[in-house]
Each structure stands twice: as C-alpha cells, then as structure tokens.
Design an enzyme around this catalytic site. Sequence first.
Site, PDB file in Angstrom:
ATOM      1  N   ILE A  49       0.837  -1.201   0.000  1.00 41.64           N
ATOM      2  CA  ILE A  49       0.000   0.000   0.000  1.00 41.64           C
ATOM      3  C   ILE A  49       0.872   1.252   0.000  1.00 41.64           C
ATOM      4  O   ILE A  49       0.609   2.223  -0.729  1.00 41.64           O
ATOM      5  CB  ILE A  49      -0.959   0.014   1.210  1.00 41.64           C
ATOM      6  N   CYS A  50       1.916   1.234   0.794  1.00 41.16           N
ATOM      7  CA  CYS A  50       2.811   2.396   0.878  1.00 41.16           C
ATOM      8  C   CYS A  50       3.460   2.699  -0.471  1.00 41.16           C
ATOM      9  O   CYS A  50       3.623   3.865  -0.845  1.00 41.16           O
ATOM     10  CB  CYS A  50       3.895   2.162   1.928  1.00 41.16           C
ATOM     11  N   THR A  51       3.828   1.663  -1.196  1.00 42.25           N
ATOM     12  CA  THR A  51       4.446   1.852  -2.508  1.00 42.25           C
ATOM     13  C   THR A  51       3.491   2.582  -3.449  1.00 42.25           C
ATOM     14  O   THR A  51       3.886   3.517  -4.157  1.00 42.25           O
ATOM     15  CB  THR A  51       4.855   0.497  -3.098  1.00 42.25           C
TER      16      THR A  51
END
Length: 221
Positions: A49-51
């Site tokens: 998700i962070c990517t």
Amino acid sequence: MAERATPLRLGSTAPNFDAETSNGPINFHEFIGDKWTVFFSHPDDFTPICTTELGAFAKLEPEFTARGVQLIGLSANHVESHHRWIKDIDEVTGSNLKFPIISDPERKVAYAFDMVDYQDTTNVDSKGMALTIRSVFVIDPSKKIRLIMTYPASTGRNTAEVLRVVDALQTTDKHGVTCPINWLPGDDVVIPPPVSTEDAKKKFGEIREVKPYLRFTKAPQ
C-alpha cells in the site's frame, strides 16, 4: 516504549526536529520555511500500500508545487532503505519521486506527532517496535497544523483529497469564506455566519441566500 506526546490539535505549532532524510539532513522548521507543507507517514518501506501511495504523491507533486506546497514523507526505516525503495516506487508506479522521506528508526518523530498505532499491536517491526500509521498533516507557513488525517495501515489514502483540502484552506485564508461539502476549486463558497449579507454583497457582489445562515457566492479569483 516511549511516552505519548501531548496531543496535537488543529492550530498547534508543529513540533520541530532534526532528522536524516533521503535528500539529506533537515531541521523541520527550516524545511517548512515560508511554504505550506504536507507531512505524511507510512508504516514501512517495501510494503504494497505504501508503494502505491508514495508513487501517487510523487505523480501529483507538480500540482502541490504549483500551489506553493511541498511534500515530505516519513517511515521508520533507515535512509539506505529509503533510497532502494524509491527505485521500486518509480519502477512500479511510473513516478519520479523527488521529495524527501524522513528516516525515523527510533520513532522520535513518530511519537512527537502521535503517528503510532496503539490499536493494532501486531503493527511492529522485527525488533517489536511499533510502526507508524498513515497520518497526514497539512502545515501552514506559520508552522501551524491546519489539518490532521489518520488512516489505518490497511487503508490507502486519497491524494486528490489531500490536494482538495489544501485548495480549500488556501481559499478560506485568502478570501475569508468557507467551503461546503465536497467543494472543489471553482465551486461556490459559503459566507461565514458572522458576516452580514449587506457586508457580503459589498465584498463579493452577488449572494445566493438559501437560509439566513446559509449564503453562497462565487469563489473569488
């Protein structure tokens, strides 16, 4: 575990700190300078998700820059990890990430900004230290916190919403109006209740009165 910091509120001065980032060392207040700043945290490098989030922010950075707004991220990882991860972000999302990502392995900044997940005790690193959650702070040039949004680790943010609230804050500051539900630039704005209709007409021209307390006007340019 470090002690929780005094809760930050809207209008609080953003805590100052010195830190290493993917773009070199910074002092946070010096970094803010006289600009609006969007400061956001993510749980961990090399996570799905962070990517997607960091890539989306990087792609939208020109829009923020056009509004005099700078971006800065944070995670608990070291700078070397950030540098490797940025390559993945750019490869996966087609971005060209330039804004700094703060390294906060000791969680000093995370605790100062209350970016730690106290609910999900499984959200920890290999050393058992709590990872950061998805917090967003919009900070104005006077170093005041103007907006706080916090998301769980499981849910990605909406970059368009962050940009929208920046537009709304800058519009309300500049023109002395307020922004209604789902407002976007170009939509009508609302006259604050303390301003009389007579004074509003003098200042803004045409006023559309729905109720004595609900009056719309064209957004000033």
